[in-house]
Enzyme design. Structure first.
Site, PDB file in Angstrom:
ATOM      1  N   LYS A  80       0.846  -1.197   0.000  1.00 15.50           N
ATOM      2  CA  LYS A  80       0.000   0.000   0.000  1.00 15.50           C
ATOM      3  C   LYS A  80       0.880   1.245   0.000  1.00 15.50           C
ATOM      4  CE  LYS A  80      -3.872   2.086   2.579  1.00 15.50           C
ATOM      5  NZ  LYS A  80      -4.730   1.976   3.781  1.00 15.50           N
ATOM      6  N   SER A 155      -9.759   1.901   2.946  1.00 15.18           N
ATOM      7  CA  SER A 155      -8.880   2.618   2.059  1.00 15.18           C
ATOM      8  C   SER A 155      -7.836   1.764   1.360  1.00 15.18           C
ATOM      9  CB  SER A 155      -8.176   3.730   2.825  1.00 15.18           C
ATOM     10  OG  SER A 155      -7.280   3.184   3.784  1.00 15.18           O
ATOM     11  N   SER A 179      -9.927  -0.274   7.180  1.00 15.38           N
ATOM     12  CA  SER A 179      -9.324  -0.125   5.851  1.00 15.38           C
ATOM     13  C   SER A 179      -8.588  -1.346   5.322  1.00 15.38           C
ATOM     14  CB  SER A 179      -8.365   1.061   5.835  1.00 15.38           C
ATOM     15  OG  SER A 179      -9.093   2.261   5.772  1.00 15.38           O
TER      16      SER A 179
END
Lengths: 488, 96
Positions: A80, A155, A179
């Protein structure tokens, strides 16, 4: 026909790599060809790092040849884009960090490098991890591999979509209010948020420091245990990291839930829960019961306040953390500012997107003179009550089982203009962050439209082994984790 | 209405953010909607309840005050929008 290497799990690929049946270079090239074939539709990656990955894969092959390989050596992973990677652009999904190249690695990145992992690239995310659909990403939305017109969740939407679409073997995400787990649920993969303090946050670009945790997003539960074993442990560079032995989590993967007490909180089966989600989760609970688990009704009475508590505490922490983006040391600076204050204001106003600004405003307001007691302090007190609810429930059960998200993946654009309805996507994941608890999401069925549904298993503080154990038992007797999107 | 457009402009100044007039209006409406939905928090009895600032109780983490390797000045300045003579360069602060 032999399965393509890109479709394998960590443990399947690692067995082939360590036996030298395939090379790390071959495995990487398989994943790269997959990314090239499908990422034009999924958009999971912001910055692919294929050249860097090729040098890592060659080094991994040499290491394996020396007999020095481990469970992650030569395994292609996606990261990420909120985790600092030395020499590799790290944007946090924001214009304000569009050209930021970190001079150091996050602790977890250092650990993965030491384990010989290969990084295929940095994955897309909501800007500064603020979002539940990946649509606030400055570099463009990610599309759910199960239905390209739908969101992947957020997210960590890029990481979850990359795992679901076989654009990596596994990935790292971060979880502040859901997330990791919510996008894992919406993309039909496994996502684990560890106990707060289990994994070092050093080098994780801060959103809400009392809530953020890094964790694995994987194709099955065993892979989550393997990745967590590599990244957890105390770190003197993170003052909130816990001095506690980090076990080999793969040893917790036993195929028997006999006597395990599973708490079912009535507050998670409420109006607004999609009936198909409820049905799949109840069937999962029945299956675990049939396997020998004891089902215990529990109550978490302050659940209904969790979203409000979270959307006061997280923005309050965020507005402080994001004060560092001032156009001085790194990040975007506006052109030709007249004076210093103008430089701060213009750089921030041009560099941040609408959702980030909204949360900075909410947090600044909640902390400002005259409102602090009514908002921030009140929320922090109710946070204590939410923590107590869980501690009380864990007196009568070992684990808590719930849906991960109230509904399957929604359409791109559907909730973008209504922040409140977007915030409610995290209604079942937020309480665990507020209480610091570990939680996993794993696939437990599909909607009639073929969209994945996620089961959440929550443990007490540092009970990752029990969480993984129960998840593994369920997974091994169900077919859901083996289903793949057609990407048609 | 909990928060007026004047309040929003004040908070924006505190947060070093600029908004156009129509953005201020939209932000005011959105913040009011969000804050209204948080009203139910006020109904919770929190008399005598300690606030939680962290989920896991941690006390201060100390370590020895020893010199350790750190970033070189070049690395620390590498991402600066503007740098000169080993310093971060910003617009003039003191008016003459």
């Amino acid at each position: 026909m032999a399965r393509e290497l890109y479709s394998l799990t960590i443990h399947e690929l690692s067995a082939l790599l360590l036996a030298r049946t395939v090379s790390a270079v071959e495995a990487l090239e398989s994943v790269i060809s997959r990314i090239e074939a499908v990422d034009g539709r999924v958009h999971a990656y912001i910055s692919p790092t294929f050249d860097f990955a090729r040098s890592q894969a060659q080094a991994a092959d040499q290491r394996i040849a020396r007999g020095d390989g481990g469970p992650l050596t030569g395994v292609p992973l996606a990261i990420k884009d909120i985790l600092c990677t030395e020499g590799i652009r790290t944007t946090c999904g924001s214009r304000i960090l569009e050209n930021f190249v970190p001079p150091y690695d996050a602790t977890v990145i250092g650990k993965l490098k030491a384990g010989g992992a290969v990084f295929t690239g940095k994955t897309s995310m909501d800007e500064f991890a603020m979002g539940s659909s990946n649509e606030t990403a400055y570099f463009g939305a990610v599309h759910n591999p199960w239905d390209l017109d739908r969101v992947p969740g957020g997210s960590s939407g890029g990481s979850a979509a990359a795992v679901a679409a076989d654009e990596c073997i596994a990935a790292l995400g971060t979880d502040t209010g859901g997330s990791i787990r919510q996008p894992a649920s919406l993309c039909g993969v496994v996502g684990l948020k560890p106990t707060y303090g289990r994994v070092s946050r050093f080098g994780l670009i801060a959103f809400a420091s009392s809530l953020d945790q890094i964790g694995p997003i994987t194709k099955d539960v065993e892979d989550a245990a393997i990745l967590l074993s590599c990244i957890s442990g105390h770190d003197s560079k993170d003052s909130t990291s816990i001095k506690r032995h980090a076990p080999d989590y793969t040893r917790a993967l036993k195929k028997d839930v006999n006597g395990l007490r599973l708490g079912i909180p009535k507050e998670y089966f409420i109006e607004g829960l999609d009936p198909q989600v409820e049905k799949a989760v109840r069937e999962a609970i029945d299956l675990l019961k049939a396997q020998g688990a004891e089902i215990v009704p529990v109550s978490l009475p302050h659940t209904e306040y969790a979203v409000a508590v979270y959307y006061l505490i997280a923005p309050a922490e965020a507005c402080s953390n994001l004060a560092r983006y001032d156009g001085v040391k790194y990040g975007y600076r506006c052109s030709q500012p007249g004076n210093l204050r103008e430089m701060y204001e213009q750089s921030r106003s041009e560099g941040f997107g609408p959702e980030v600004k909204r949360r900075i405003m909410l947090g600044t307001y909640a902390l400002s003179a005259g409102y602090y007691d009514a908002y921030y302090k009140k929320a922090s007190q109710v946070r204590t009550l939410i923590r107590r609810d869980f501690m009380e429930a864990f007196k009568t059960c070992d684990l808590i089982v719930t849906p991960t998200a109230p509904a399957p993946a929604f359409k791109l654009g559907e909730k973008l203009s209504d922040p409140l309805s977007m915030y409610l996507s995290d209604i079942f994941t937020i309480p665990t962050n507020l209480a610091g608890l570990p939680g996993i999401s794993l696939p437990c069925g599909f909607s009639e439209g073929g969209l994945p549904i996620g089961l959440q298993i929550i443990g007490n503080l540092f009970a990752e082994e029990q969480v993984l154990h129960c998840a593994y038992c369920y997974e091994q007797s169900t077919p859901w984790h083996r289903r793949k999107p057609s990407l048609a | 209405m909990k928060i007026t457009i004047k309040d929003v402009a004040h908070v924006a100044a505190l947060a070093r953010l600029q908004f156009k007039e129509d953005e201020l209006e939209a932000m005011t409406a959105q913040l009011n909607g969000i804050l209204d939905s948080f009203d139910k928090l006020q109904t919770v009895d929190t008399t005598g309840v300690e606030p939680s600032t962290h989920a896991v109780d941690v006390s201060n983490a100390f370590r020895d005050d020893r010199v350790r390797p750190s970033l070189t000045p070049e690395a620390a300045l590498a991402n600066a929008p503007e740098a000169e003579e080993g310093c971060f360069k910003v617009p003039r602060i003191i008016e003459v």
